[in-house]
Design an enzyme around this catalytic site. Structure first.
Site, PDB file in Angstrom:
ATOM      1  N   GLY A  94      43.399  62.587   1.203  1.00  0.00           N
ATOM      2  CA  GLY A  94      43.013  61.910  -0.025  1.00  0.00           C
ATOM      3  C   GLY A  94      43.202  60.407   0.030  1.00  0.00           C
TER       4      GLY A  94
ATOM      5  N   GLU B 223      47.947  64.120  -5.408  1.00  0.00           N
ATOM      6  CA  GLU B 223      47.506  65.368  -4.796  1.00  0.00           C
ATOM      7  C   GLU B 223      48.574  66.434  -4.830  1.00  0.00           C
ATOM      8  OE1 GLU B 223      44.730  63.712  -1.230  1.00  0.00           O
ATOM      9  OE2 GLU B 223      46.278  65.154  -0.694  1.00  0.00           O
TER      10      GLU B 223
ATOM     11  N   ASN C 133      46.107  64.098  11.672  1.00  0.00           N
ATOM     12  CA  ASN C 133      45.884  65.070  10.597  1.00  0.00           C
ATOM     13  C   ASN C 133      44.468  64.938  10.050  1.00  0.00           C
ATOM     14  OD1 ASN C 133      48.653  65.782  10.806  1.00  0.00           O
ATOM     15  ND2 ASN C 133      49.186  64.061   9.490  1.00  0.00           N
TER      16      ASN C 133
ATOM     17  N   GLY D 202      51.463  59.866  -1.152  1.00  0.00           N
ATOM     18  CA  GLY D 202      51.189  60.716   0.005  1.00  0.00           C
ATOM     19  C   GLY D 202      52.386  61.599   0.310  1.00  0.00           C
TER      20      GLY D 202
HETATM   21  C1  LIG Z   1      49.482  58.518   8.947  1.00  0.00           C
HETATM   22  C2  LIG Z   1      50.430  59.695   8.919  1.00  0.00           C
HETATM   23  C3  LIG Z   1      50.148  60.603  10.108  1.00  0.00           C
HETATM   24  C4  LIG Z   1      51.877  59.213   8.979  1.00  0.00           C
HETATM   25  O1  LIG Z   1      52.699  60.320   8.852  1.00  0.00           O
HETATM   26  P1  LIG Z   1      54.287  60.205   8.683  1.00  0.00           P
HETATM   27  O2  LIG Z   1      54.833  61.551   8.708  1.00  0.00           O
HETATM   28  O3  LIG Z   1      54.605  59.309   7.543  1.00  0.00           O
HETATM   29  O4  LIG Z   1      54.602  59.322   9.931  1.00  0.00           O
HETATM   30  P2  LIG Z   1      55.521  59.434  11.162  1.00  0.00           P
HETATM   31  O5  LIG Z   1      56.066  58.065  11.312  1.00  0.00           O
HETATM   32  O6  LIG Z   1      56.444  60.579  11.057  1.00  0.00           O
HETATM   33  O7  LIG Z   1      54.465  59.665  12.326  1.00  0.00           O
HETATM   34  C5  LIG Z   1      53.834  60.881  12.571  1.00  0.00           C
HETATM   35  C6  LIG Z   1      53.518  60.939  14.058  1.00  0.00           C
HETATM   36  O8  LIG Z   1      52.576  59.924  14.410  1.00  0.00           O
HETATM   37  C7  LIG Z   1      53.124  59.100  15.438  1.00  0.00           C
HETATM   38  N1  LIG Z   1      52.699  57.738  15.200  1.00  0.00           N
HETATM   39  C8  LIG Z   1      52.930  57.002  14.110  1.00  0.00           C
HETATM   40  N2  LIG Z   1      52.376  55.795  14.259  1.00  0.00           N
HETATM   41  C9  LIG Z   1      51.776  55.789  15.454  1.00  0.00           C
HETATM   42  C10 LIG Z   1      51.005  54.828  16.162  1.00  0.00           C
HETATM   43  N3  LIG Z   1      50.749  53.646  15.637  1.00  0.00           N
HETATM   44  N4  LIG Z   1      50.527  55.153  17.358  1.00  0.00           N
HETATM   45  C11 LIG Z   1      50.789  56.359  17.897  1.00  0.00           C
HETATM   46  N5  LIG Z   1      51.480  57.305  17.266  1.00  0.00           N
HETATM   47  C12 LIG Z   1      51.972  57.014  16.062  1.00  0.00           C
HETATM   48  C13 LIG Z   1      54.592  59.245  15.302  1.00  0.00           C
HETATM   49  O9  LIG Z   1      55.233  58.917  16.504  1.00  0.00           O
HETATM   50  C14 LIG Z   1      54.718  60.688  14.950  1.00  0.00           C
HETATM   51  O10 LIG Z   1      54.459  61.427  16.138  1.00  0.00           O
HETATM   52  P3  LIG Z   1      55.436  62.587  16.602  1.00  0.00           P
HETATM   53  O11 LIG Z   1      55.337  63.604  15.495  1.00  0.00           O
HETATM   54  O12 LIG Z   1      54.809  63.029  17.893  1.00  0.00           O
HETATM   55  O13 LIG Z   1      56.746  61.915  16.723  1.00  0.00           O
HETATM   56  C15 LIG Z   1      50.261  60.497   7.590  1.00  0.00           C
HETATM   57  O14 LIG Z   1      50.593  59.675   6.513  1.00  0.00           O
HETATM   58  C16 LIG Z   1      48.852  60.981   7.405  1.00  0.00           C
HETATM   59  O15 LIG Z   1      48.453  61.989   7.952  1.00  0.00           O
HETATM   60  N6  LIG Z   1      48.025  60.239   6.636  1.00  0.00           N
HETATM   61  C17 LIG Z   1      46.635  60.546   6.404  1.00  0.00           C
HETATM   62  C18 LIG Z   1      46.453  61.512   5.270  1.00  0.00           C
HETATM   63  C19 LIG Z   1      46.917  60.909   3.996  1.00  0.00           C
HETATM   64  O16 LIG Z   1      47.056  59.720   3.843  1.00  0.00           O
HETATM   65  N7  LIG Z   1      47.156  61.737   3.002  1.00  0.00           N
HETATM   66  C20 LIG Z   1      47.618  61.151   1.745  1.00  0.00           C
HETATM   67  C21 LIG Z   1      47.138  61.856   0.608  1.00  0.00           C
HETATM   68  S1  LIG Z   1      48.251  63.272   0.429  1.00  0.00           S
END
Ligand SMILES: CC(C)(COP(=O)(O)OP(=O)(O)OC[C@H]1O[C@@H](n2cnc3c(N)ncnc32)[C@H](O)[C@@H]1OP(=O)(O)O)[C@@H](O)C(=O)NCCC(=O)NCCS
Ligand SMILES: CC(C)(COP(=O)(O)OP(=O)(O)OC[C@H]1O[C@@H](n2cnc3c(N)ncnc32)[C@H](O)[C@@H]1OP(=O)(O)O)[C@@H](O)C(=O)NCCC(=O)NCCS
Lengths: 501, 501
Positions: A382, A288, A378, A263
């Site tokens: 994938g 991806e 988001n 990811g």
């Molecule tokens: C899940 C996902 C959002 C985590 O993203 P990340 O950048 O690794 O995670 P971060 O720890 O920086 O968190 C992103 C935001 O979510 C918030 N967050 C993370 N866990 C949280 C939770 N359990 N509850 C509330 N908010 C949460 C963080 O505080 C952060 O918010 P901010 O930007 O306001 O500070 C991201 O992996 C995603 O969009 N996944 C779904 C799509 C995917 O899996 N694609 C993979 C194929 S490319």
């Protein structure tokens, strides 16, 4: 610069972005290029947003995946998006979705193309596609992402091309566009058996008669710098590498692992970095997105080949790529996203899927998308394609968020994107929970003890113990009136803490 | 009767069920044949249960899917099952799971085989497999289900065969065992492009040296009579047929539809019956189970070919099958379940997946397994394999259960097996909700108005309206402290009714 529009007919269709944007009708369904901030159109969306400012209207926006402020941001800011799919990560677009102004359809990225072909989303009126150049014969040299471009070009009534002079022309030949797809009952096996195999063509075909405009641009893909991995990410990466080592020893993984799917973000990048400094050689990636870490691994020889649908490089990564493009040209293949994420291929190759998550519950269900059950972050992207079909599916997160007020391990997730049936491993900086072969109650103990932050462990054990003693079903013990109370507490008090112990 | 054990070596291994059962060690992991009440061993499990009664011990039981009282029932009754997977539907077994005495691992049926091959569930000690006969060359003629038999035979250290004289020997040649599977990175495309195509061999291979016992039996598969479709089932079938008609008109489905996958039970049977009395000809089925309705359709010509992994026939259905076996022989293919349910094949063929559900929520998430979030009913079975990969995924249920005290449409499902990303159509006797291309809030209105029982519609609208007005996220509006309150109310008062309006 020498013109990149080498086809005489299309050279007659060159116009300004404003002129091109004027050809898109209010209410139109528009398929745009763009995947994780690369290869999206840089000029027409802005011109469209200007038009919308002057006289408000909306369109439906389909893309490959996330784009950039110049597309999602500008259109969302003028309230110009009615329906959006299949993925976004733009702050303004996200806010509009969560305000209820945009209807967002969160899809498996592998499936979008077939739904458009099947007519499940209605008619596609216009395609707006960024390319690197147009050949004399009218074939298109793709730019830094493929995404759904093939489908948009085929399915749209009208086509607008953006030719971006900043895209490196030496990317020519890195793309592999597979023209063997079809709708059932005409579908054939996809004869792809290795990440690095080519099964298609270098160029995008295009019905020149459908092209209503060609716009020239000269702007770089949005690119955000990576932060150096923080302690949590490094620890998560360490747990995963230890796990791989044990799996290799147990004979459950080959020494060259299996194709890596990774990811986007800081944790996945930390995992790549750890793999690169480990004993691994000749790995491959079927994923991806090519991010910085993959370039480093390709250069060092840790990685032999990387297959993806898009780049997602930092400014430093783009500079490195352009400086050494001859090295990377032969080691990277960009495919359309219905192939990069195809269940058939992901399952056959047996990818190791590593993806971020918002939260997991004690039974191993994963929420990839929703903050506190209601607000879209988001999208599933994938993650479902790879988690369901991969050999291993690993979900990763720090054990807490928001300065420790939120536990990423909760009694019940507030939304489910990847079910208990599809989640094999959960990792936080605290440790790794290997869920294979465990029943729900066994999973609960493993996840709480290995992954939850110590500050929340006691409360999770307490919930689990009381659920088990409740007299309800012991398959997946829950206290229904308390299952989501941690989220509710956060919403009302700003913290999941301070609940009953 | 003439002996069906034609191999001289194996003829020397004939013994009683008690003697064979004595060869299974306490704590062993045992892979048994059996899928939806057919082709399961009829004698060894009972003998094992007798032994357990005398001196208690447990084993781990892996099967194809559900078996029968003679297997799951007897073993569960003596508390002889430690871990059970991947599917069951036996009342005693279910109770033991929900009492917390059995660790149950609820899996996608297509994935079990690869997990055993990969060593994710540990070592398989013994296979207990029912067959119709043993050929002179040692090849096995399968019986009325294939399920995971190929994998059990290959992976188990020791093999016990049950030769059942009641299985019709004319089934010889109806099976298609594909020996082209492998673990990644050795996997190859599965070259199956039509439901009726053969890609394998007629017989199960067997390493004769591993066979420690051969037991002769003479008992019929468990078979429960179908009820004639009730009004609700007939109405559900009617909504689905109208939907198919509209899809054909819109050019989104061919006139011969696409291969049908049909879950087991009265509603799926009603759908088959409706299809048979409709204008359809030359349909095909790519499914898990051949039930009575499919025989009727094969006989009438509505259905040309049916591919499955097992029979699940009523006594009348078995009689019909045996009486006209020459007709059915060429029109039915039984495959191993990792092929009958394979994501690659289901996606390529574009099956129309029709499965039952426990409940759906207003946003289109489906619970296939859990009663009130905690108690296991049966398991996800193949519903996830087909819903994720099919061209269309349809989930069906009466709009209420338990004399109207339970609404099958709820604010939030108490467990998620098939996510909003994978559910295209929901049907109750009230009507059909086509969710394609709809955002969560649009889905909510469609599901409430089309599918919910009128008695619950107002309360659902009220929940949705208050969730939208709550100031939380508008992508998937929820009131977290109320989302599961309908279930909680049922648990405490015996009815989901009488809540706040
Ligand atoms: C899940 C996902 C959002 C985590 O993203 P990340 O950048 O690794 O995670 P971060 O720890 O920086 O968190 C992103 C935001 O979510 C918030 N967050 C993370 N866990 C949280 C939770 N359990 N509850 C509330 N908010 C949460 C963080 O505080 C952060 O918010 P901010 O930007 O306001 O500070 C991201 O992996 C995603 O969009 N996944 C779904 C799509 C995917 O899996 N694609 C993979 C194929 S490319
Ligand atoms: C979901 C499933 C249990 C429905 O089965 P069915 O036989 O069509 O449904 P019924 O309406 O007869 O319901 C079965 C039981 O569940 C109960 N039930 C149904 N909906 C319920 C609900 N929302 N809440 C509580 N109980 C419910 C019924 O009351 C009935 O219980 P009873 O036997 O104690 O009376 C069944 O389809 C299933 O197991 N599905 C998962 C596996 C699968 O899809 N396999 C398909 C590939 S073969």
């Amino acid at each position: 610069a020498k013109s990149r529009i080498n086809n005489p007919l299309l050279a007659t269709r060159i116009m300004s972005a404003a002129q091109a944007a004027a050809l898109i009708k209010p209410g139109a369904t528009v398929g745009m290029s763009g995947f994780t901030g690369s290869g999206y159109p840089k000029a027409v969306p802005a011109a469209l947003a200007e038009r919308m400012k002057a006289s408000p209207f909306k369109i439906n926006v389909l893309t490959g995946a996330s784009t950039a402020p110049e597309l999602d941001g500008l259109l969302a800011a003028v309230d110009g998006i009615a329906t959006r799919l299949p993925f976004q990560s733009d702050p303004i677009c996200r806010q509009r979705i969560n305000d209820g102004h945009i209807d967002y359809i969160d899809c498996h990225l592998s499936e979008v193309s077939q739904y458009v072909w099947s007519g499940f989303f209605g008619k596609l009126n216009v395609a707006v596609i960024e390319v690197s150049a147009i050949r004399e014969d009218g074939l298109l040299i793709p730019s830094s992402s493929i995404g759904n471009n093939k489908t948009w070009l085929e399915q749209a009534e009208h086509i607008i091309l953006e030719v971006n002079y900043q895209q490196n022309l030496r990317m020519e030949g890195m793309h592999d566009i597979y023209y063997g797809t079809a709708l059932p009952p005409q579908r054939k096996p996809i004869m792809l058996t290795e990440a690095g195999q080519r099964i298609g063509e270098q160029y995008l075909r295009c019905d020149l008669n459908k092209v209503i405009a060609v716009v020239e641009t000269d702007s770089a893909d949005r690119n955000t710098a990576f932060k150096a991995p923080d302690d949590d990410s490094r620890r998560i990466a360490e747990h995963i590498l230890n796990f791989f080592e044990r799996e290799i020893e147990a004979g459950r993984l080959p020494k060259t692992l299996l194709p890596i799917q990774s990811g986007v973000g800081n944790i996945p990048n930390a995992v790549l970095e750890a793999l690169d400094s480990g004993p691994y050689k000749n790995l491959s990636a079927y994923t991806e997105v090519i991010q910085d870490g993959m370039l480093t691994m390709l250069k060092s020889g840790t990685l032999t080949m990387a297959s993806a649908t898009a780049f997602s490089l930092s400014p430093a990564g783009i500079a490195e790529f352009n400086a050494n493009i001859e090295l990377y040209r032969d080691k990277i293949i960009l495919r359309q996203q219905d192939i990069s994420n195809h269940p058939e291929v992901a399952r056959r190759l047996g990818v190791i899927a590593t993806n971020g998550m918002i939260e997991a519950d004690i039974y191993g269900n994963v929420n990839s998308t929703h903050i506190m059950g209601t607000r879209m972050m988001n999208g599933i992207g994938g993650s479902g394609d790879f988690a369901r079909n991969g050999y291993l599916s690993i979900f990763m997160s720090p054990s807490t968020a928001k300065q420790g007020h939120i536990s990423a391990i909760v009694p019940m997730v507030s939304h489910v994107d990847n079910t208990e049936h599809d989640v094999k491993v959960i990792v936080t900086e605290q440790g790794l929970a290997d869920l294979r072969g465990l029943s729900p109650r066994q999973r609960a103990l493993t996840i709480i003890d290995n992954c939850a932050h110590p500050d929340f462990r006691e409360a999770l054990h307490d919930y689990f113990a009381r659920a088990c003693a409740s007299g309800r079903g012991m398959h997946t013990p829950h206290l229904l009136n308390e299952a989501l109370s941690w989220h509710e507490r956060y919403e009302s008090s700003g913290s999941m803490r301070s609940g009953r112990k």
